[in-house]
Design a protein around this motif. Sequence first.
Motif, PDB file in Angstrom:
ATOM      1  N   ASP A   1       0.830  -1.209   0.000  1.00 30.57           N
ATOM      2  CA  ASP A   1       0.000   0.000   0.000  1.00 30.57           C
ATOM      3  C   ASP A   1       0.865   1.260   0.000  1.00 30.57           C
ATOM      4  N   PHE A   2       1.880   1.235   0.850  1.00 30.57           N
ATOM      5  CA  PHE A   2       2.866   2.312   0.893  1.00 30.57           C
ATOM      6  C   PHE A   2       4.112   1.781   1.577  1.00 30.57           C
ATOM      7  N   TRP A   3       5.268   2.469   1.331  1.00 28.76           N
ATOM      8  CA  TRP A   3       6.458   2.138   2.108  1.00 28.76           C
ATOM      9  C   TRP A   3       7.320   3.368   2.270  1.00 28.76           C
ATOM     10  N   VAL A   4       7.991   3.419   3.407  1.00 29.35           N
ATOM     11  CA  VAL A   4       8.814   4.567   3.765  1.00 29.35           C
ATOM     12  C   VAL A   4      10.206   4.075   4.168  1.00 29.35           C
ATOM     13  N   LEU A   5      11.238   4.668   3.572  1.00 23.59           N
ATOM     14  CA  LEU A   5      12.617   4.380   3.955  1.00 23.59           C
ATOM     15  C   LEU A   5      13.079   5.451   4.931  1.00 23.59           C
ATOM     16  N   ASN A   6      13.448   5.038   6.131  1.00 16.78           N
ATOM     17  CA  ASN A   6      13.881   5.966   7.176  1.00 16.78           C
ATOM     18  C   ASN A   6      15.367   5.794   7.489  1.00 16.78           C
TER      19      ASN A   6
ATOM     20  N   TYR B   1      19.163   2.226   9.244  1.00 21.10           N
ATOM     21  CA  TYR B   1      17.995   2.405   8.384  1.00 21.10           C
ATOM     22  C   TYR B   1      16.887   1.459   8.845  1.00 21.10           C
ATOM     23  N   TYR B   2      15.667   1.825   8.551  1.00 21.56           N
ATOM     24  CA  TYR B   2      14.564   0.882   8.687  1.00 21.56           C
ATOM     25  C   TYR B   2      13.473   1.271   7.694  1.00 21.56           C
ATOM     26  N   ILE B   3      12.651   0.291   7.358  1.00 18.20           N
ATOM     27  CA  ILE B   3      11.577   0.491   6.383  1.00 18.20           C
ATOM     28  C   ILE B   3      10.236   0.197   7.045  1.00 18.20           C
ATOM     29  N   VAL B   4       9.285   1.061   6.787  1.00 20.09           N
ATOM     30  CA  VAL B   4       7.903   0.856   7.228  1.00 20.09           C
ATOM     31  C   VAL B   4       7.063   0.631   5.981  1.00 20.09           C
ATOM     32  N   TYR B   5       6.222  -0.388   6.005  1.00 20.79           N
ATOM     33  CA  TYR B   5       5.344  -0.594   4.855  1.00 20.79           C
ATOM     34  C   TYR B   5       4.003  -1.163   5.299  1.00 20.79           C
ATOM     35  N   SER B   6       3.028  -0.970   4.445  1.00 21.67           N
ATOM     36  CA  SER B   6       1.683  -1.486   4.723  1.00 21.67           C
ATOM     37  C   SER B   6       1.291  -2.466   3.618  1.00 21.67           C
ATOM     38  N   SER B   7       0.852  -3.648   4.031  1.00 20.60           N
ATOM     39  CA  SER B   7       0.388  -4.664   3.100  1.00 20.60           C
ATOM     40  C   SER B   7      -0.951  -5.198   3.610  1.00 20.60           C
ATOM     41  N   GLY B   8      -1.967  -5.047   2.792  1.00 21.01           N
ATOM     42  CA  GLY B   8      -3.292  -5.481   3.210  1.00 21.01           C
ATOM     43  C   GLY B   8      -3.810  -4.700   4.402  1.00 21.01           C
ATOM     44  N   GLY B   9      -3.379  -3.446   4.520  1.00 22.06           N
ATOM     45  CA  GLY B   9      -3.829  -2.596   5.619  1.00 22.06           C
ATOM     46  C   GLY B   9      -3.065  -2.784   6.911  1.00 22.06           C
ATOM     47  N   LYS B  10      -2.090  -3.690   6.941  1.00 22.83           N
ATOM     48  CA  LYS B  10      -1.315  -3.956   8.155  1.00 22.83           C
ATOM     49  C   LYS B  10       0.067  -3.307   8.067  1.00 22.83           C
ATOM     50  N   ILE B  11       0.456  -2.598   9.137  1.00 25.44           N
ATOM     51  CA  ILE B  11       1.757  -1.950   9.190  1.00 25.44           C
ATOM     52  C   ILE B  11       2.834  -2.964   9.566  1.00 25.44           C
TER      53      ILE B  11
ATOM     54  N   THR C   1       0.621   6.483  -0.249  1.00 26.76           N
ATOM     55  CA  THR C   1       0.049   7.378   0.758  1.00 26.76           C
ATOM     56  C   THR C   1       0.447   6.900   2.152  1.00 26.76           C
ATOM     57  N   LYS C   2       1.284   7.680   2.797  1.00 27.74           N
ATOM     58  CA  LYS C   2       1.831   7.295   4.104  1.00 27.74           C
ATOM     59  C   LYS C   2       0.766   7.345   5.194  1.00 27.74           C
ATOM     60  N   LYS C   3       0.833   6.345   6.090  1.00 25.33           N
ATOM     61  CA  LYS C   3      -0.027   6.317   7.258  1.00 25.33           C
ATOM     62  C   LYS C   3       0.826   6.442   8.514  1.00 25.33           C
ATOM     63  N   ASP C   4       0.182   6.660   9.635  1.00 21.28           N
ATOM     64  CA  ASP C   4       0.922   6.787  10.896  1.00 21.28           C
ATOM     65  C   ASP C   4       1.633   5.482  11.239  1.00 21.28           C
ATOM     66  N   PHE C   5       2.852   5.614  11.789  1.00 26.18           N
ATOM     67  CA  PHE C   5       3.600   4.442  12.211  1.00 26.18           C
ATOM     68  C   PHE C   5       4.442   4.785  13.432  1.00 26.18           C
ATOM     69  N   ILE C   6       4.987   3.768  14.081  1.00 30.91           N
ATOM     70  CA  ILE C   6       5.798   3.960  15.284  1.00 30.91           C
ATOM     71  C   ILE C   6       7.277   4.049  14.896  1.00 30.91           C
TER      72      ILE C   6
END
Length: 209
Positions: free
Chosen positions: A45-50, A86-96, A65-70
Motif C-alpha cells: 500500500d505504501f512504504w517509507v525508507l527511514n 535504516y529501517y523500512i515501514v510498509y503497509s500490506s493489506g492494511g497492516k503496518i 500514501t503514508k499512514k501513521d507508524f511507530i
Amino acid sequence: MRKLISRCMVIAFILLGISAYSQAKIKFSSIPNVLQGIEPNDKIDFWVLNYNTYGKDQELKVSGTKKDFIPQTSGFDLFPDEDSFYYIVYSSGGKINYVTDLDALKKFVGKIDNVQEAAILATVDGYMIDEEFKDVAGNYYEDQSNYYLDLGKLTSKECPYQKTHFTLTVNKASGAVTQVKDNGTYIELYNKKCANNPRLLKIEKKRRI
C-alpha cells in the motif's frame, strides 16, 4: 571487395564500442540511493525508507500514501560499524510492518529487479558497498544476462582489520550469484592494541638497540 571490407570494419568497430560501453564500470552513488532503488514485488500500500542518526529520523523515500507508524529504535545497516541505521515501514493489506534487520530486508526486496537490489541482497551475505573505496569495492557493470558487482567484505575483524574485494556475477533472470571472484586484500588497518602492528614493532626494535 574493398567496400565489403570497409563495411565489415565499421561493423566490427561498432560492436567493439558497444562491448566497451557495456563493460564501463559505474560507481554506486550512495547507500541511501541504492536503498531507494528497491522495487517491492509484493502488493504494498505504501512504504517509507527511514534513516536514523543520533536518535532522529529522516524520511529518505515515501512511496504511496503514508499512514501513521511507530518510529523504530533499531534497524539495519549496509556498512559495518556505523552509529546510524535504516529501517523500512510498509503497509500490506492494511497492516503496518517494519523492516529492521537484513533478513527482513531480503524478504521485502524479493526477486531482483535491478542492480541496486542485487547489491542489497549481496549485503545480506556479508558483502558491502565501501563508500570510501568505490573504485575497487563500490561499482558495477552489466550486460544482457548478468550484473557484475565489485564489492568489499570484512575478512578479518582482528589484527589487522582487513578488507577484501570481490567481483560477484549475478544472473538477471534468476537473481542467483553464479560466480565469485576473489580480487585480494585492498586495505589492512592496525590499531594501537595490535601486537603485530608494524609501527610498534619498529619502535620496540629501536628500544632494544
